[in-house]
Design an enzyme around this catalytic site. Structure first.
Site, mmCIF file in Angstrom:
data_model
loop_
_atom_site.group_PDB
_atom_site.id
_atom_site.type_symbol
_atom_site.label_atom_id
_atom_site.label_comp_id
_atom_site.label_asym_id
_atom_site.label_seq_id
_atom_site.Cartn_x
_atom_site.Cartn_y
_atom_site.Cartn_z
ATOM 1 C CE1 TYR A 158 -3.622 2.607 0.570
ATOM 2 C CE2 TYR A 158 -2.170 3.427 2.300
ATOM 3 C CZ TYR A 158 -3.268 3.596 1.479
ATOM 4 O OH TYR A 158 -4.009 4.757 1.544
ATOM 5 C CE LYS A 162 -3.551 5.415 -1.826
ATOM 6 N NZ LYS A 162 -4.557 6.048 -2.707
#
Length: 246
Positions: A158, A162
Site C-alpha cells: 500500500y 501511494k
C-alpha cells in the site's frame, strides 16, 4: 476555476473521502458522476443526497483495473453530461499486513493494489484527459497518502503504491500541461470505514498529533475542491495529516 456547472467524475465516490468529495463538489455547483466498483447502494445514496439538495448527479459502475470499462464509462459520462471537466481519482484498496511480515505481501497483494491504486488512476486520467483537452481546461486530483511519503502504512504494498501515485501526479502534471492541472492530496489518518475494527488504534493516535484530531472525509473533500479550483497550481502533493509528519 469556478466549479459551477463543471462535470466532475469521482472514482470510488460512494464511500469515505470520495462520497464527501462528491457531495461537496455538488454543493459548489458541479455536476457529479460517481463511479463505483462494488458499493452500488452507497453510490446511489450519495446521488440521492445530491439530487435532493437540488444538484445533479448519477452513479455508474466500472472496474478501474479494466481499461475498456474505464473508457466506456468516460463515454457514458460524456454522453449524459456533455463532457468531463474534472476528475477526482479516489478509488483505492488496501490490505492490512504488518510491515515486518514480508511473506504475507504476496504477488497477488502487490498486483491487486497496484492495479487499482496506480494503474487504475492512470487509466481514468487518460480517459478523462482526452475530453478535457478538447475544452483546453481541466483539473485532476489524485488521492495519495502520507504512507507514500513516510513508507509506513497498512502494508508495504500500500505504502509503495501511494508513493507511485505521488510520482504519477508529477508525471501527469508535466505530460498534460498547459491544458490540464494535476495535483494530489496526501491524507494522514481519516475517519473512514478503513478504520473499522481498529478504532482504538485511531483514538490512540489522536494524542500524538499536533492538532489533536483525526481528519474527517469532509476535511479532505474541501482540500480536493480547493485544488481543483486553483489555476496556478499543478504537480503538487498537499499533505493533510493534522501535523503527523512534522
Amino acid at each position: 476555476m469556478d466549479l459551477q456547472n463543471k462535470v466532475a467524475w469521482v472514482t470510488g465516490g460512494g464511500t469515505g473521502i470520495g462520497r464527501a468529495a462528491s457531495i461537496e463538489l455538488a454543493r459548489r455547483g458541479a455536476i457529479v458522476a460517481i463511479s463505483y466498483s462494488q458499493s452500488r447502494e452507497d453510490a446511489e445514496s450519495a446521488v440521492r443526497i445530491i439530487n435532493g439538495e437540488g444538484g445533479r448527479a448519477a452513479a455508474f459502475r466500472a472496474d478501474v483495473t479494466r481499461e475498456n470499462e474505464v473508457a466506456e464509462l468516460a463515454g457514458l459520462i460524456s454522453e449524459m453530461f456533455g463532457t468531463i471537466d474534472l476528475l477526482v481519482n479516489n478509488a483505492s484498496v488496501t490490505r492490512h499486513i504488518p510491515m515486518c511480515d514480508l511473506d504475507s505481501a504476496t504477488e497477488d497483494v502487490w498486483d491487486e493494489l497496484y492495479a487499482v491504486n496506480v494503474k487504475g488512476m492512470f487509466a481514468c486520467a487518460k480517459a478523462a484527459a482526452s475530453r478535457m483537452k478538447k475544452n483546453k481546461n481541466g483539473a485532476i486530483v489524485n488521492v495519495g497518502s502520507i504512507a507514500g511519503l513516510t513508507g509506513l502504512g497498512s502494508s508495504i504494498p500500500y505504502a509503495v503504491s501511494k508513493a507511485a501515485v505521488h510520482g504519477l501526479t508529477k508525471s501527469l502534471a508535466q505530460a498534460l500541461a498547459p491544458e490540464i492541472r494535476v495535483n494530489c492530496v496526501a491524507p494522514g489518518a481519516v475517519a473512514t470505514r478503513w478504520w473499522k475494527g481498529r478504532e482504538a488504534a485511531m483514538n490512540a493516535l489522536i494524542g500524538k498529533l499536533p492538532l489533536q484530531r483525526i481528519a474527517t472525509p469532509e476535511d479532505i473533500a474541501g482540500i480536493i475542491c480547493s485544488l481543483l479550483e486553483q489555476e496556478a497550481v499543478t504537480g503538487q502533493i498537499l499533505t493533510a495529516d493534522a501535523g503527523q509528519t512534522l
